[in-house]
Design an enzyme around this catalytic site. Structure first.
Site, PDB file in Angstrom:
ATOM      1  N   GLU A   1       0.858  -1.195   0.000  1.00 60.77           N
ATOM      2  CA  GLU A   1       0.000   0.000   0.000  1.00 60.77           C
ATOM      3  C   GLU A   1       0.886   1.234   0.000  1.00 60.77           C
ATOM      4  O   GLU A   1       1.702   1.410   0.911  1.00 60.77           O
ATOM      5  CB  GLU A   1      -0.888  -0.036   1.250  1.00 60.77           C
ATOM      6  CG  GLU A   1      -1.680   1.214   1.501  1.00 60.77           C
ATOM      7  CD  GLU A   1      -2.309   1.214   2.896  1.00 60.77           C
ATOM      8  OE1 GLU A   1      -2.664   0.138   3.417  1.00 60.77           O
ATOM      9  OE2 GLU A   1      -2.429   2.314   3.470  1.00 60.77           O
TER      10      GLU A   1
ATOM     11  N   ARG B   1       0.608  10.365   1.026  1.00 63.50           N
ATOM     12  CA  ARG B   1       1.098  11.387   1.957  1.00 63.50           C
ATOM     13  C   ARG B   1       2.275  12.133   1.369  1.00 63.50           C
ATOM     14  O   ARG B   1       2.888  12.956   2.036  1.00 63.50           O
ATOM     15  CB  ARG B   1       1.537  10.736   3.277  1.00 63.50           C
ATOM     16  CG  ARG B   1       0.426  10.007   3.983  1.00 63.50           C
ATOM     17  CD  ARG B   1       0.886   9.428   5.306  1.00 63.50           C
ATOM     18  NE  ARG B   1       0.044   8.314   5.657  1.00 63.50           N
ATOM     19  CZ  ARG B   1       0.260   7.511   6.695  1.00 63.50           C
ATOM     20  NH1 ARG B   1       1.307   7.713   7.476  1.00 63.50           N
ATOM     21  NH2 ARG B   1      -0.560   6.510   6.932  1.00 63.50           N
TER      22      ARG B   1
ATOM     23  N   THR C   1      -4.102   5.917   2.600  1.00 64.13           N
ATOM     24  CA  THR C   1      -4.363   7.282   3.092  1.00 64.13           C
ATOM     25  C   THR C   1      -5.187   8.058   2.067  1.00 64.13           C
ATOM     26  O   THR C   1      -4.960   9.254   1.838  1.00 64.13           O
ATOM     27  CB  THR C   1      -3.063   8.034   3.463  1.00 64.13           C
ATOM     28  OG1 THR C   1      -2.137   7.116   4.090  1.00 64.13           O
ATOM     29  CG2 THR C   1      -3.341   9.138   4.469  1.00 64.13           C
TER      30      THR C   1
ATOM     31  N   LYS D   1     -10.324  -1.760   7.403  1.00 67.21           N
ATOM     32  CA  LYS D   1      -9.064  -1.559   8.122  1.00 67.21           C
ATOM     33  C   LYS D   1      -9.424  -1.136   9.542  1.00 67.21           C
ATOM     34  O   LYS D   1     -10.124  -0.128   9.710  1.00 67.21           O
ATOM     35  CB  LYS D   1      -8.290  -0.456   7.404  1.00 67.21           C
ATOM     36  CG  LYS D   1      -7.106   0.099   8.149  1.00 67.21           C
ATOM     37  CD  LYS D   1      -6.367   1.103   7.255  1.00 67.21           C
ATOM     38  CE  LYS D   1      -5.200   1.724   7.998  1.00 67.21           C
ATOM     39  NZ  LYS D   1      -4.235   2.342   7.073  1.00 67.21           N
TER      40      LYS D   1
HETATM   41  C1  3PG Z   1      -1.384   3.573   8.062  1.00 65.36           C
HETATM   42  O1  3PG Z   1      -1.615   4.583   7.417  1.00 65.36           O
HETATM   43  O2  3PG Z   1      -1.892   2.494   7.791  1.00 65.36           O
HETATM   44  C2  3PG Z   1      -0.533   3.693   9.254  1.00 65.36           C
HETATM   45  O3  3PG Z   1       0.145   4.893   9.303  1.00 65.36           O
HETATM   46  C3  3PG Z   1       0.397   2.543   9.396  1.00 65.36           C
HETATM   47  O4  3PG Z   1       0.573   2.429  10.733  1.00 65.36           O
HETATM   48  P1  3PG Z   1       2.015   2.143  11.347  1.00 65.36           P
HETATM   49  O5  3PG Z   1       2.936   3.169  10.751  1.00 65.36           O
HETATM   50  O6  3PG Z   1       1.806   2.348  12.817  1.00 65.36           O
HETATM   51  O7  3PG Z   1       2.369   0.747  10.988  1.00 65.36           O
END
Ligand code: 3PG
Length: 209
Positions: free
Chosen positions: A42, A46, A69, A129
């Site tokens: 994924e 960002r 995101t 999710k």
């Molecule tokens: C996401 O967008 O899925 C999270 O930022 C991932 O979470 P993590 O960085 O705590 O693994």
């Protein structure tokens, strides 16, 4: 076309969440993930060139690349146009789901409460999710939500690492676990592709147990 992501994610079991500092890192990153045994990844929206990263990584080493995101319908349109094979959102947005559905692209909305899960289910999204999984209570939150919603399938993400991963994957309602621990921006900036490959291989191996 089905917009449910469960078939894809239940095969992968591990979903590396990638915030890629620049598109120039896309190919070595894809190679390292694929060499480690990842089947999908994924790419978070960002960074300004996230769409180019999605396009550059897609299909490399057989990787199925999605966008993450994604919080607006406009971003969902851009993700699909860039070739994202699935779309992940940290929260539930009916417009994001609708765009993905219209294009036949699997979508994984984020939920943090029973109410949000009910909205996602009503919109036809059975794979969600759970975000942020660990702050929400971790495996105990999955157990609590799975009881009234046995039709839901979860991708717990958020402060999940190799230590927490096995308990999630042992739950029948969990299709895959997501996280950034296998490939952080720091790894990418240092060009530490060997470490990304190692952490990915370790996660893939543990997920098979
Ligand atoms: C996401 O967008 O899925 C999270 O930022 C991932 O979470 P993590 O960085 O705590 O693994």
């Amino acid at each position: 076309m089905s917009t449910d992501a469960a078939p894809l994610l239940s095969t992968a079991r591990i979903l590396p969440v990638l915030t890629v500092p620049s598109v120039g890192m896309a190919l070595p990153l894809a190679e390292a993930l694929a060499a480690g045994g990842a089947r999908c990844a994924e790419v978070t929206f960002r960074t300004w060139d996230a769409e180019q990263v999605v396009t550059a990584m897609s299909g490399h080493g057989g990787l199925v690349v999605g966008a993450g995101t994604v919080v607006t319908a406009e971003q969902a349109e851009r993700a699909v146009a860039a070739g994202a094979r699935f779309v992940v959102s940290p929260g539930f947005d009916a417009d994001v789901v609708a765009v993905c559905r219209r294009h036949g692209v699997p979508v994984v909305p984020g939920v943090a409460t029973a109410t949000e899960l009910m909205k996602a289910l009503r919109a036809g999204s059975h794979t969600v999710k759970l975000f942020p999984a660990e702050p929400l209570g971790g495996i105990r939150m999955i157990q609590a939500l799975a009881a009234p919603f046995p039709q839901a399938r979860f991708v717990p993400t958020g402060s999940v690492g190799p230590v927490q991963m096995p308990a999630y994957l042992a739950h029948p309602s969990v299709v895959a676990v997501g996280g950034s621990w296998m490939a952080t921006p720091g790894h990418m900036q240092r060009g530490d592709w060997a470490e990304i490959r190692r952490l990915t291989a370790e996660a893939v191996e543990r997920s098979a147990k």
